[in-house]
Design a protein around this motif. Structure first.
Motif, PDB file in Angstrom:
ATOM      1  N   GLU A  18     -15.740 -22.400   0.967  1.00 18.49           N
ATOM      2  CA  GLU A  18     -16.894 -22.271   0.660  1.00 18.49           C
ATOM      3  C   GLU A  18     -17.000 -22.868  -1.262  1.00 18.49           C
ATOM      4  O   GLU A  18     -16.407 -22.559  -1.498  1.00 18.49           O
ATOM      5  CB  GLU A  18     -17.438 -20.898   0.141  1.00 18.49           C
ATOM      6  CG  GLU A  18     -17.132 -19.772   1.622  1.00 18.49           C
ATOM      7  CD  GLU A  18     -17.882 -18.481   1.218  1.00 18.49           C
ATOM      8  OE1 GLU A  18     -18.282 -18.431  -0.326  1.00 18.49           O
ATOM      9  OE2 GLU A  18     -18.518 -17.855   2.045  1.00 18.49           O
ATOM     10  N   ALA A  19     -18.183 -24.045  -0.852  1.00 21.61           N
ATOM     11  CA  ALA A  19     -18.167 -24.708  -2.096  1.00 21.61           C
ATOM     12  C   ALA A  19     -19.850 -24.962  -2.454  1.00 21.61           C
ATOM     13  O   ALA A  19     -20.344 -24.475  -1.561  1.00 21.61           O
ATOM     14  CB  ALA A  19     -18.063 -26.505  -1.779  1.00 21.61           C
ATOM     15  N   SER A 125     -20.627 -23.540  10.618  1.00 20.73           N
ATOM     16  CA  SER A 125     -19.816 -24.340   9.741  1.00 20.73           C
ATOM     17  C   SER A 125     -21.438 -24.877   8.975  1.00 20.73           C
ATOM     18  O   SER A 125     -22.982 -24.746   9.578  1.00 20.73           O
ATOM     19  CB  SER A 125     -19.014 -25.648  10.079  1.00 20.73           C
ATOM     20  OG  SER A 125     -18.138 -25.105  10.108  1.00 20.73           O
ATOM     21  N   TRP A 126     -21.756 -24.772   7.911  1.00 21.59           N
ATOM     22  CA  TRP A 126     -23.318 -25.111   7.399  1.00 21.59           C
ATOM     23  C   TRP A 126     -23.387 -25.687   6.239  1.00 21.59           C
ATOM     24  O   TRP A 126     -21.990 -25.359   5.570  1.00 21.59           O
ATOM     25  CB  TRP A 126     -24.103 -24.160   8.406  1.00 21.59           C
ATOM     26  CG  TRP A 126     -23.689 -22.747   7.001  1.00 21.59           C
ATOM     27  CD1 TRP A 126     -23.571 -21.964   7.658  1.00 21.59           C
ATOM     28  CD2 TRP A 126     -23.712 -22.868   5.122  1.00 21.59           C
ATOM     29  NE1 TRP A 126     -23.255 -20.773   7.173  1.00 21.59           N
ATOM     30  CE2 TRP A 126     -23.630 -21.525   5.202  1.00 21.59           C
ATOM     31  CE3 TRP A 126     -24.797 -23.398   4.361  1.00 21.59           C
ATOM     32  CZ2 TRP A 126     -23.466 -21.037   4.609  1.00 21.59           C
ATOM     33  CZ3 TRP A 126     -24.854 -22.836   3.182  1.00 21.59           C
ATOM     34  CH2 TRP A 126     -24.409 -21.541   3.491  1.00 21.59           C
ATOM     35  N   PHE A 127     -24.265 -26.993   5.662  1.00 19.22           N
ATOM     36  CA  PHE A 127     -24.435 -27.618   4.717  1.00 19.22           C
ATOM     37  C   PHE A 127     -26.043 -28.201   4.581  1.00 19.22           C
ATOM     38  O   PHE A 127     -26.381 -27.962   4.496  1.00 19.22           O
ATOM     39  CB  PHE A 127     -24.027 -29.002   4.601  1.00 19.22           C
ATOM     40  CG  PHE A 127     -23.648 -29.628   3.429  1.00 19.22           C
ATOM     41  CD1 PHE A 127     -22.963 -28.347   2.059  1.00 19.22           C
ATOM     42  CD2 PHE A 127     -23.500 -31.186   3.142  1.00 19.22           C
ATOM     43  CE1 PHE A 127     -23.048 -29.631   0.971  1.00 19.22           C
ATOM     44  CE2 PHE A 127     -23.667 -31.734   2.007  1.00 19.22           C
ATOM     45  CZ  PHE A 127     -23.813 -30.949   1.593  1.00 19.22           C
ATOM     46  N   ARG A 128     -26.198 -26.963   3.233  1.00 16.98           N
ATOM     47  CA  ARG A 128     -27.860 -26.651   2.491  1.00 16.98           C
ATOM     48  C   ARG A 128     -27.935 -26.918   1.250  1.00 16.98           C
ATOM     49  O   ARG A 128     -27.403 -26.525   0.906  1.00 16.98           O
ATOM     50  CB  ARG A 128     -28.675 -25.666   3.659  1.00 16.98           C
ATOM     51  CG  ARG A 128     -28.031 -24.663   3.947  1.00 16.98           C
ATOM     52  CD  ARG A 128     -29.196 -23.303   4.379  1.00 16.98           C
ATOM     53  NE  ARG A 128     -28.501 -21.912   4.507  1.00 16.98           N
ATOM     54  CZ  ARG A 128     -28.001 -21.742   5.919  1.00 16.98           C
ATOM     55  NH1 ARG A 128     -28.036 -22.273   6.598  1.00 16.98           N
ATOM     56  NH2 ARG A 128     -27.149 -20.909   5.439  1.00 16.98           N
ATOM     57  N   VAL A 133     -29.059 -25.331  -5.550  1.00 13.42           N
ATOM     58  CA  VAL A 133     -27.928 -25.421  -5.434  1.00 13.42           C
ATOM     59  C   VAL A 133     -26.868 -25.908  -3.828  1.00 13.42           C
ATOM     60  O   VAL A 133     -27.993 -25.079  -2.820  1.00 13.42           O
ATOM     61  CB  VAL A 133     -27.330 -23.817  -5.818  1.00 13.42           C
ATOM     62  CG1 VAL A 133     -25.552 -24.454  -6.069  1.00 13.42           C
ATOM     63  CG2 VAL A 133     -27.581 -23.297  -7.321  1.00 13.42           C
ATOM     64  N   TRP A 134     -26.635 -27.015  -4.095  1.00 14.53           N
ATOM     65  CA  TRP A 134     -26.150 -27.261  -2.334  1.00 14.53           C
ATOM     66  C   TRP A 134     -25.031 -26.499  -2.168  1.00 14.53           C
ATOM     67  O   TRP A 134     -24.382 -26.117  -3.353  1.00 14.53           O
ATOM     68  CB  TRP A 134     -25.768 -28.605  -2.577  1.00 14.53           C
ATOM     69  CG  TRP A 134     -26.303 -29.917  -2.069  1.00 14.53           C
ATOM     70  CD1 TRP A 134     -27.644 -30.736  -3.496  1.00 14.53           C
ATOM     71  CD2 TRP A 134     -27.115 -30.144  -1.242  1.00 14.53           C
ATOM     72  NE1 TRP A 134     -28.347 -30.514  -3.054  1.00 14.53           N
ATOM     73  CE2 TRP A 134     -28.404 -30.989  -1.440  1.00 14.53           C
ATOM     74  CE3 TRP A 134     -26.476 -29.952   0.049  1.00 14.53           C
ATOM     75  CZ2 TRP A 134     -29.281 -31.590  -0.383  1.00 14.53           C
ATOM     76  CZ3 TRP A 134     -27.794 -30.160   0.740  1.00 14.53           C
ATOM     77  CH2 TRP A 134     -28.674 -31.474   0.669  1.00 14.53           C
ATOM     78  N   ARG A 135     -24.842 -25.958  -0.819  1.00 12.76           N
ATOM     79  CA  ARG A 135     -23.286 -24.762  -0.725  1.00 12.76           C
ATOM     80  C   ARG A 135     -23.332 -25.235   0.759  1.00 12.76           C
ATOM     81  O   ARG A 135     -24.058 -25.630   1.063  1.00 12.76           O
ATOM     82  CB  ARG A 135     -24.452 -23.418  -0.573  1.00 12.76           C
ATOM     83  CG  ARG A 135     -25.143 -22.936  -1.677  1.00 12.76           C
ATOM     84  CD  ARG A 135     -25.038 -20.934  -1.637  1.00 12.76           C
ATOM     85  NE  ARG A 135     -25.725 -21.268  -3.293  1.00 12.76           N
ATOM     86  CZ  ARG A 135     -25.122 -21.032  -4.026  1.00 12.76           C
ATOM     87  NH1 ARG A 135     -23.515 -20.987  -3.606  1.00 12.76           N
ATOM     88  NH2 ARG A 135     -25.000 -20.529  -4.825  1.00 12.76           N
ATOM     89  N   ALA A 136     -22.092 -25.354   0.540  1.00  6.33           N
ATOM     90  CA  ALA A 136     -21.347 -25.545   1.508  1.00  6.33           C
ATOM     91  C   ALA A 136     -20.558 -24.904   2.458  1.00  6.33           C
ATOM     92  O   ALA A 136     -20.217 -23.254   2.177  1.00  6.33           O
ATOM     93  CB  ALA A 136     -20.851 -27.040   1.865  1.00  6.33           C
TER      94      ALA A 136
END
Length: 142
Positions: A18-19, A125-128, A133-136
């Motif tokens: 998680e990022a 897996s997702w990125f949005r 805030v950007w979250r991966a």
């Protein structure tokens, strides 16, 4: 403004990465750091090589998967470990394209402290961007 960061959570046969960050690029860089830190201590390793590539992707999920696939390819195939990452969007290139640069060291220059990553699982897996805030979130097989 949110500070950037990451965490890696062990799970059966892999880990969840998680990022987060204020920008897309910052969040992607944190995701790369999470993958590398899950198996290596970089210490004072100084980059002696780099790989650069451009991506034109259809969506943010594909961007995350493609960047992490390249990181894992560098580790598994080239035996190179990314120790720094820079990601630029649309600077002198078409909108929706990204320039990625991974500064690398040989695998033997780092101390391995965990299993090497083998693949990114697209399912789950997702990125949005959420609430500014950007979250991966990525599932990594080891």
């Amino acid at each position: 403004m949110v500070s950037s960061g990451y965490r890696a959570i062990p799970r059966a046969a892999g880990l969840v990465v998680e990022a987060w960050g204020d920008s897309r690029e910052e969040c992607l860089a944190e995701a790369v750091r999470a993958v590398v830190d899950s198996f290596a201590e970089i210490g004072d390793a100084v980059p002696d090589g780099s790989v650069e590539f451009a991506l034109a992707v259809r969506d943010d999920d594909a961007l995350l998967l493609t960047v992490l696939d390249e990181v894992i390819d560098q580790i598994q195939v080239e035996e190179r470990v990314p120790v720094d990452v820079s990601i630029d969007e649309g600077t002198g290139i078409a909108m929706g394209e990204f320039e990625i640069r991974l500064a690398t060291v040989p695998l033997e220059a780092v101390r391995e402290v965990g299993a090497l990553p083998e693949a990114v699982q697209p399912a789950g897996s997702w990125f949005r961007r959420e609430s500014g805030v950007w979250r991966a979130h990525a599932l990594i097989e080891v």
